[in-house]
Design a protein around this motif. Structure first.
Motif, PDB file in Angstrom:
ATOM      1  N   SER A  30       0.818  -1.217   0.000  1.00 19.78           N
ATOM      2  CA  SER A  30       0.000   0.000   0.000  1.00 19.78           C
ATOM      3  C   SER A  30       0.847   1.260   0.000  1.00 19.78           C
ATOM      4  O   SER A  30       0.384   2.331  -0.375  1.00 19.78           O
ATOM      5  N   THR A  31       2.111   1.142   0.407  1.00 21.98           N
ATOM      6  CA  THR A  31       2.991   2.312   0.456  1.00 21.98           C
ATOM      7  C   THR A  31       3.794   2.505  -0.827  1.00 21.98           C
ATOM      8  O   THR A  31       4.565   3.457  -0.930  1.00 21.98           O
ATOM      9  N   ASP A  32       3.631   1.631  -1.787  1.00 21.95           N
ATOM     10  CA  ASP A  32       4.365   1.771  -3.049  1.00 21.95           C
ATOM     11  C   ASP A  32       3.695   2.816  -3.934  1.00 21.95           C
ATOM     12  O   ASP A  32       2.471   2.928  -3.973  1.00 21.95           O
ATOM     13  N   GLY A  33       4.517   3.583  -4.622  1.00 20.15           N
ATOM     14  CA  GLY A  33       3.993   4.580  -5.542  1.00 20.15           C
ATOM     15  C   GLY A  33       3.713   3.967  -6.902  1.00 20.15           C
ATOM     16  O   GLY A  33       4.369   3.012  -7.320  1.00 20.15           O
ATOM     17  N   MET A  34       2.743   4.503  -7.615  1.00 20.95           N
ATOM     18  CA  MET A  34       2.422   4.004  -8.946  1.00 20.95           C
ATOM     19  C   MET A  34       1.707   5.081  -9.747  1.00 20.95           C
ATOM     20  O   MET A  34       0.946   5.886  -9.197  1.00 20.95           O
ATOM     21  N   GLY A  35       1.940   5.045 -11.052  1.00 20.56           N
ATOM     22  CA  GLY A  35       1.272   6.045 -11.877  1.00 20.56           C
ATOM     23  C   GLY A  35       1.764   6.037 -13.306  1.00 20.56           C
ATOM     24  O   GLY A  35       2.237   5.021 -13.808  1.00 20.56           O
ATOM     25  N   TRP A  36       1.636   7.203 -13.937  1.00 18.47           N
ATOM     26  CA  TRP A  36       1.895   7.329 -15.372  1.00 18.47           C
ATOM     27  C   TRP A  36       2.909   8.436 -15.682  1.00 18.47           C
ATOM     28  O   TRP A  36       2.852   9.523 -15.080  1.00 18.47           O
ATOM     29  N   TYR A  37       3.798   8.131 -16.610  1.00 20.39           N
ATOM     30  CA  TYR A  37       4.705   9.089 -17.217  1.00 20.39           C
ATOM     31  C   TYR A  37       4.418   9.125 -18.710  1.00 20.39           C
ATOM     32  O   TYR A  37       3.774   8.231 -19.249  1.00 20.39           O
ATOM     33  N   ARG A  38       4.941  10.123 -19.362  1.00 22.71           N
ATOM     34  CA  ARG A  38       4.884  10.156 -20.826  1.00 22.71           C
ATOM     35  C   ARG A  38       6.165  10.768 -21.373  1.00 22.71           C
ATOM     36  O   ARG A  38       6.844  11.526 -20.703  1.00 22.71           O
ATOM     37  N   GLN A  39       6.423  10.422 -22.626  1.00 21.67           N
ATOM     38  CA  GLN A  39       7.584  10.982 -23.321  1.00 21.67           C
ATOM     39  C   GLN A  39       7.171  11.379 -24.712  1.00 21.67           C
ATOM     40  O   GLN A  39       6.788  10.516 -25.526  1.00 21.67           O
ATOM     41  N   ALA A  40       7.255  12.677 -24.967  1.00 19.08           N
ATOM     42  CA  ALA A  40       6.952  13.202 -26.297  1.00 19.08           C
ATOM     43  C   ALA A  40       8.217  13.132 -27.140  1.00 19.08           C
ATOM     44  O   ALA A  40       9.331  13.110 -26.609  1.00 19.08           O
ATOM     45  N   PRO A  41       8.071  13.125 -28.471  1.00 20.47           N
ATOM     46  CA  PRO A  41       9.255  13.057 -29.342  1.00 20.47           C
ATOM     47  C   PRO A  41      10.214  14.200 -29.052  1.00 20.47           C
ATOM     48  O   PRO A  41       9.819  15.372 -29.005  1.00 20.47           O
ATOM     49  N   GLY A  42      11.473  13.852 -28.834  1.00 20.97           N
ATOM     50  CA  GLY A  42      12.496  14.864 -28.616  1.00 20.97           C
ATOM     51  C   GLY A  42      12.478  15.495 -27.239  1.00 20.97           C
ATOM     52  O   GLY A  42      13.216  16.454 -26.987  1.00 20.97           O
ATOM     53  N   LYS A  43      11.655  14.982 -26.333  1.00 25.55           N
ATOM     54  CA  LYS A  43      11.559  15.558 -24.990  1.00 25.55           C
ATOM     55  C   LYS A  43      11.861  14.517 -23.922  1.00 25.55           C
ATOM     56  O   LYS A  43      11.837  13.313 -24.181  1.00 25.55           O
ATOM     57  N   GLN A  44      12.116  15.007 -22.724  1.00 26.61           N
ATOM     58  CA  GLN A  44      12.373  14.103 -21.614  1.00 26.61           C
ATOM     59  C   GLN A  44      11.075  13.485 -21.115  1.00 26.61           C
ATOM     60  O   GLN A  44       9.987  14.061 -21.266  1.00 26.61           O
ATOM     61  N   ARG A  45      11.221  12.335 -20.513  1.00 22.57           N
ATOM     62  CA  ARG A  45      10.072  11.679 -19.911  1.00 22.57           C
ATOM     63  C   ARG A  45       9.597  12.518 -18.721  1.00 22.57           C
ATOM     64  O   ARG A  45      10.412  13.004 -17.935  1.00 22.57           O
ATOM     65  N   GLU A  46       8.276  12.683 -18.607  1.00 23.37           N
ATOM     66  CA  GLU A  46       7.729  13.504 -17.530  1.00 23.37           C
ATOM     67  C   GLU A  46       6.610  12.772 -16.800  1.00 23.37           C
ATOM     68  O   GLU A  46       5.881  11.961 -17.401  1.00 23.37           O
ATOM     69  N   GLU A  47       6.455  13.079 -15.541  1.00 26.24           N
ATOM     70  CA  GLU A  47       5.372  12.503 -14.757  1.00 26.24           C
ATOM     71  C   GLU A  47       4.057  13.156 -15.160  1.00 26.24           C
ATOM     72  O   GLU A  47       3.972  14.377 -15.285  1.00 26.24           O
ATOM     73  N   VAL A  48       3.033  12.349 -15.329  1.00 28.69           N
ATOM     74  CA  VAL A  48       1.719  12.855 -15.742  1.00 28.69           C
ATOM     75  C   VAL A  48       0.741  12.812 -14.566  1.00 28.69           C
ATOM     76  O   VAL A  48       0.102  13.805 -14.248  1.00 28.69           O
ATOM     77  N   ALA A  49       0.615  11.648 -13.966  1.00 27.09           N
ATOM     78  CA  ALA A  49      -0.309  11.477 -12.842  1.00 27.09           C
ATOM     79  C   ALA A  49       0.216  10.338 -11.984  1.00 27.09           C
ATOM     80  O   ALA A  49       0.650   9.323 -12.535  1.00 27.09           O
TER      81      ALA A  49
END
Length: 117
Positions: A30-49
């Motif tokens: 229950s204490t583990d984090g989880m969610g979504w990242y995205r990476q657009a072309p030519g950009k760094q991966r970023e946290e979304v939610a």
């Protein structure tokens, strides 16, 4: 070992909606984090939610009010509900889990979201 499998990516017109799914297998606390990242072309991966370790939810400013993250009570599936999609939402969306004990991170293979103008 944790395994993540995403699905739901697609080509959609601006203003449309999509729901991404991530099936989580392995031991999750229950204490583990989880969610979504995205990476657009030519950009760094970023946290979304993201569900943080304390149970709160973080959203990137660019998606607040448009995207909603949810998960099943057993934490074995994570969803990303995306509404009012914009071309700048285009990218590969990755599911992510960060376990605390041991401290380790896991990534899915990614699912492509393309938003046409």
């Amino acid at each position: 070992q944790v395994q993540l499998v995403e699905s739901g990516g697609d080509l959609v017109q601006a203003g449309g909606s999509l729901r991404l799914s991530c099936v989580v297998s392995g031991r999750i606390r229950s204490t583990d984090g989880m969610g979504w990242y995205r990476q657009a072309p030519g950009k760094q991966r970023e946290e979304v939610a993201y569900f943080t370790h304390s149970g709160t939810i973080d959203y990137a400013d660019s998606v607040k009010g448009r995207f909603t993250i949810s998960r099943t009570n057993t934490r074995n599936t994570i969803y990303l509900h995306m509404n009012s999609l914009k071309p700048e939402d285009t990218g590969v969306y990755y599911c992510h889990v960060l376990t605390l004990n041991p401290l380790k991170q896991f990534w899915g293979q990614g699912t492509q979201v393309t938003v046409s103008s």
